[in-house]
Design a protein around this motif. Structure first.
Motif, short mmCIF file in Angstrom:
data_model
loop_
_atom_site.label_atom_id
_atom_site.label_comp_id
_atom_site.label_asym_id
_atom_site.label_seq_id
_atom_site.Cartn_x
_atom_site.Cartn_y
_atom_site.Cartn_z
N TYR A 34 0.82 -1.20 0.00
CA TYR A 34 0.00 0.00 0.00
C TYR A 34 0.86 1.26 0.00
CZ TYR A 34 -3.66 3.32 1.06
OH TYR A 34 -4.50 4.37 0.99
N PHE A 35 1.99 1.23 0.69
CA PHE A 35 2.85 2.40 0.71
C PHE A 35 3.56 2.61 -0.63
CE2 PHE A 35 1.96 2.75 5.09
CZ PHE A 35 2.34 4.03 5.48
N GLY A 36 3.36 1.67 -1.57
CA GLY A 36 3.84 1.88 -2.92
C GLY A 36 3.14 3.04 -3.62
N ASP A 39 4.87 6.07 -5.14
CA ASP A 39 5.37 6.12 -6.51
C ASP A 39 4.75 7.29 -7.28
OD1 ASP A 39 4.39 5.07 -9.44
OD2 ASP A 39 6.48 4.56 -9.04
N LEU A 40 3.55 7.71 -6.86
CA LEU A 40 2.81 8.83 -7.47
C LEU A 40 2.57 8.64 -8.96
CD1 LEU A 40 4.25 11.99 -5.65
CD2 LEU A 40 2.32 10.53 -5.02
N GLY A 41 2.47 7.40 -9.40
CA GLY A 41 2.15 7.12 -10.80
C GLY A 41 3.29 7.33 -11.77
N LEU A 42 4.48 7.63 -11.26
CA LEU A 42 5.60 7.92 -12.16
C LEU A 42 6.07 6.69 -12.94
CD1 LEU A 42 7.82 10.49 -10.22
CD2 LEU A 42 5.93 10.86 -11.79
N SER A 43 5.91 5.51 -12.38
CA SER A 43 6.33 4.30 -13.10
C SER A 43 5.49 4.11 -14.35
CB SER A 43 6.20 3.08 -12.19
OG SER A 43 7.02 3.22 -11.06
N ALA A 202 6.59 17.95 -15.05
CA ALA A 202 5.19 18.35 -15.16
C ALA A 202 4.39 17.34 -15.97
CB ALA A 202 5.09 19.74 -15.80
N ILE A 203 4.99 16.84 -17.06
CA ILE A 203 4.31 15.83 -17.88
C ILE A 203 4.08 14.55 -17.08
CG2 ILE A 203 4.55 14.34 -19.90
CD1 ILE A 203 6.07 16.63 -21.26
N LEU A 204 5.13 14.09 -16.40
CA LEU A 204 5.04 12.84 -15.64
C LEU A 204 4.03 12.97 -14.51
CD1 LEU A 204 8.82 11.88 -15.45
CD2 LEU A 204 7.07 10.80 -16.86
N PHE A 205 4.08 14.07 -13.77
CA PHE A 205 3.15 14.25 -12.66
C PHE A 205 1.72 14.47 -13.15
CE2 PHE A 205 6.90 15.41 -9.93
CZ PHE A 205 6.71 14.39 -9.01
N GLY A 206 1.57 15.14 -14.30
CA GLY A 206 0.24 15.35 -14.85
C GLY A 206 -0.44 14.03 -15.18
N TYR A 207 0.31 13.12 -15.77
CA TYR A 207 -0.23 11.79 -16.06
C TYR A 207 -0.32 10.96 -14.78
CZ TYR A 207 -0.69 7.23 -18.42
OH TYR A 207 -1.13 6.00 -18.84
N GLY A 208 0.73 11.06 -13.98
CA GLY A 208 0.80 10.20 -12.79
C GLY A 208 -0.16 10.56 -11.69
N ALA A 209 -0.69 11.81 -11.70
CA ALA A 209 -1.61 12.21 -10.63
C ALA A 209 -2.84 11.32 -10.59
CB ALA A 209 -2.02 13.67 -10.83
N TRP A 210 -3.41 11.06 -11.77
CA TRP A 210 -4.58 10.18 -11.81
C TRP A 210 -4.20 8.74 -11.53
CZ3 TRP A 210 -9.11 12.16 -11.34
CH2 TRP A 210 -9.38 13.44 -11.83
N VAL A 211 -3.04 8.32 -12.03
CA VAL A 211 -2.57 6.97 -11.74
C VAL A 211 -2.37 6.79 -10.24
CG1 VAL A 211 -0.72 5.29 -12.14
CG2 VAL A 211 -1.48 6.77 -14.01
N THR A 212 -1.92 7.87 -9.58
CA THR A 212 -1.72 7.81 -8.14
C THR A 212 -3.02 7.52 -7.40
OG1 THR A 212 0.12 9.36 -8.26
CG2 THR A 212 -0.92 9.09 -6.12
N ILE A 213 -4.10 8.13 -7.86
CA ILE A 213 -5.39 7.85 -7.22
C ILE A 213 -5.73 6.37 -7.35
CG2 ILE A 213 -7.88 8.32 -7.36
CD1 ILE A 213 -7.18 11.15 -8.24
N LEU A 348 -10.18 8.41 -16.04
CA LEU A 348 -11.41 7.62 -16.02
C LEU A 348 -11.28 6.43 -15.07
CD1 LEU A 348 -12.45 7.60 -19.78
CD2 LEU A 348 -13.50 8.87 -17.90
N THR A 349 -10.18 5.71 -15.16
CA THR A 349 -10.00 4.56 -14.27
C THR A 349 -9.92 5.01 -12.81
OG1 THR A 349 -7.60 4.64 -14.63
CG2 THR A 349 -8.86 3.19 -16.05
N ALA A 350 -9.28 6.15 -12.58
CA ALA A 350 -9.19 6.67 -11.21
C ALA A 350 -10.57 7.04 -10.67
CB ALA A 350 -8.26 7.87 -11.17
N LYS A 351 -11.38 7.69 -11.49
CA LYS A 351 -12.73 8.08 -11.06
C LYS A 351 -13.59 6.84 -10.77
CE LYS A 351 -12.58 12.43 -13.63
NZ LYS A 351 -13.01 13.14 -14.86
N PHE A 352 -13.44 5.82 -11.58
CA PHE A 352 -14.19 4.59 -11.32
C PHE A 352 -13.81 3.99 -9.97
CE2 PHE A 352 -14.55 3.81 -16.17
CZ PHE A 352 -15.59 4.71 -16.23
N HIS A 353 -12.52 3.99 -9.69
CA HIS A 353 -12.06 3.44 -8.41
C HIS A 353 -12.59 4.26 -7.23
CE1 HIS A 353 -8.51 1.49 -10.72
NE2 HIS A 353 -9.53 0.66 -10.60
#
Length: 477
Positions: A34-36, A39-43, A202-213, A348-353
């Motif tokens: 869970y503490f993974g 990563d903030l979606g950067l991977s 900025a690009i990585l965090f912009g994409y990764g923000a939703w992945v982080t959720i 979209l996947t983040a909102k569903f979750h």
């Protein structure tokens, strides 16, 4: 290989350390997982960007930006775990005082594992973006087996002491990061270390923000059932649930590998081509996962009975059979999930979750109190169906129009009707079970020419002689 190691090691490990300590370790690994989220979606963002770029200089810039940011973020996550973990294990779980003291004393080790995990995630993302899937899978399987073997060896040498087991597992995971680093250095010319670039960050965090959720919520989906079982029924019940679940989840290796393979391809191709690739992959997945799910449902209780003991099979077998249904559901959901992320819609996947999490916890709590472990298993299946329905709806992949999907559902229903015969008429159960499993395999080969051709290629290589198969088509794995 990983599954074979699990089949050999788990019963010996259970006998050596006991069900309570095994349950504690299961909770710890879920806790670390869970503490993974640090990563903030950067991977995922790194894999997406690397797949789109072909210039070696630009790939190197992405690599250094992502890995340095993730290292710093991972250290912050480790600090949070160090200070918060002790309180959580002190008050959230029922366990003997000696075990609690051992776990809390290992907080420095648990905290150190977080930056290692975040850095490894970026290394994996780079390799997947470069489509080095064989290398990634080989390293991941080897690392998983190595952790199990080392922990078992430590249990024999030092006994069931949790401190030794935790330290051994984390040290082994740290060492398995080095081959990933070597793979990246061999794959792309990263050059000398350089400071992170603000525009790339900025690009990585912009994409990764939703992945982080999604990364925050996915571990909740994966672990809340064990946490609630541990609080409601005790740590021994976690073992009766976690062992069959772990066996069933091993079948997700195939769709997970497929999704990793699809992701960079779907990221770099035109949307119409990507959609066509995804639909063909769905048919192949249905053909492969349906027989696997049928086998898991029918074999779970007999296997656990022989593998561990009859009492364990009686308590854990039905749970594993129900959880096996989610293998097919979640396995198919990997495709629309990868499609939406690859097309730049991780939101979209983040909102569903976010929509699913509260109903999931409420349903799980209710069914666990009402029906025990089997209720928890059905809660997982029902939420998996809801999640898959949302993903297929927004990805517009129309799984309902794929006729083999409905045929696969009928095979699952048939296996569910046959499974109870094990407790009343075992001879009839084994005879009919074998027929159903073999028939479902034959059906899978018939409905998917790609799977048929792929199986034919494997047999031809094994037998080293010509084998007549249908014209070869690419199987997307």
């Amino acid at each position: 290989m990983s599954l074979a190691a699990t089949l050999v090691i788990v019963p010996v490990f259970l006998h050596k350390i006991g069900t309570q300590r095994f349950g504690v370790l299961a909770i710890i690994w879920l806790f670390i997982g869970y503490f993974g989220v640090f990563d903030l979606g950067l991977s995922r963002a790194t894999a997406n960007q690397i797949a789109k770029l072909h210039d070696s200089r630009e790939r190197a810039e992405i690599f250094w930006t992502a890995i340095l940011l993730n290292a710093v973020i991972g250290i912050c996550g480790g600090v949070v775990l160090y200070f918060a973990g002790g309180a959580i294990f002190q008050y959230a779980f029922e366990m003997p005082p000696s075990m609690r003291a051992a776990v809390i004393s290992m907080m420095p080790w648990l905290a150190a594992s977080i930056p290692i995990a975040t850095v490894t995630g970026v290394l994996t993302g780079v390799l997947e973006g470069c489509e080095k899937f064989l290398l990634v899978n080989s390293l991941q399987v080897t690392g998983s087996v190595l952790v199990q073997v080392v922990c078992l060896a430590v249990a024999f040498v030092h006994g069931p002491e949790l401190g030794w087991l935790i330290a051994a597992a984390i040290l082994t995971r740290m060492l398995t990061t080095l081959p990933f680093l070597g793979g990246v250095l061999w794959t792309i010319p990263v050059g000398r270390p350089r400071a992170p670039r603000r525009d790339l960050a900025a690009i990585l965090f912009g994409y990764g923000a939703w992945v982080t959720i999604s990364n925050i919520i996915n571990p909740i989906f994966d672990s809340v059932d064990k946490f609630l079982i541990g609080g409601i029924s005790g740590l021994a019940s976690v073992t009766y649930y976690a062992v069959p679940e772990r066996l069933a989840r091993r079948a997700s290796i195939f769709p997970a590998a497929l999704a990793r393979t699809l992701f960079p391809r779907l990221s770099s191709t035109h949307e119409l081509d990507a959609r066509d690739t995804a639909r063909r992959s769905l048919t192949s997945l249905i053909a492969v996962l349906t027989p696997i799910t049928v086998l898991l449902m029918l074999a779970m209780r007999p296997f656990l009975t022989q593998w561990i003991d009859p009492e364990f099979g009686r308590l854990a077998g039905p749970v594993g059979a129900v959880i096996s249904i989610s293998v097919l559901i979640n396995g198919l959901a990997y495709v629309p999930y990868a499609f939406l992320d690859a097309r730049g819609r991780p939101d979209l996947t983040a909102k569903f979750h976010l929509i699913e999490i509260l109903p999931h916890v409420a349903l799980l709590w209710f069914l666990l109190h009402r029906f025990g472990l089997i209720g928890g298993a059905w809660a997982v299946v029902l939420v998996s169906i809801f999640d898959a329905a949302l993903l297929f709806w927004k990805s517009d992949l129309h799984i309902y129009s794929i006729w083999p999907f409905w045929q696969g559902v009928m095979w699952i229903i048939l296996a569910g009707l046959l499974a109870p015969l094990y407790t009343t008429r075992q001879v009839l159960f084994y005879a009919l079970g074998l027929i159903v499993v073999l028939a479902s395999i034959g059906w899978g080969l018939r409905v998917s020419p790609e799977v048929f051709a792929f199986a034919g290629d494997i047999l031809r290589r094994l037998l080293r002689r010509p084998l007549r198969v249908k014209p070869h088509q690419t199987l997307y794995i």
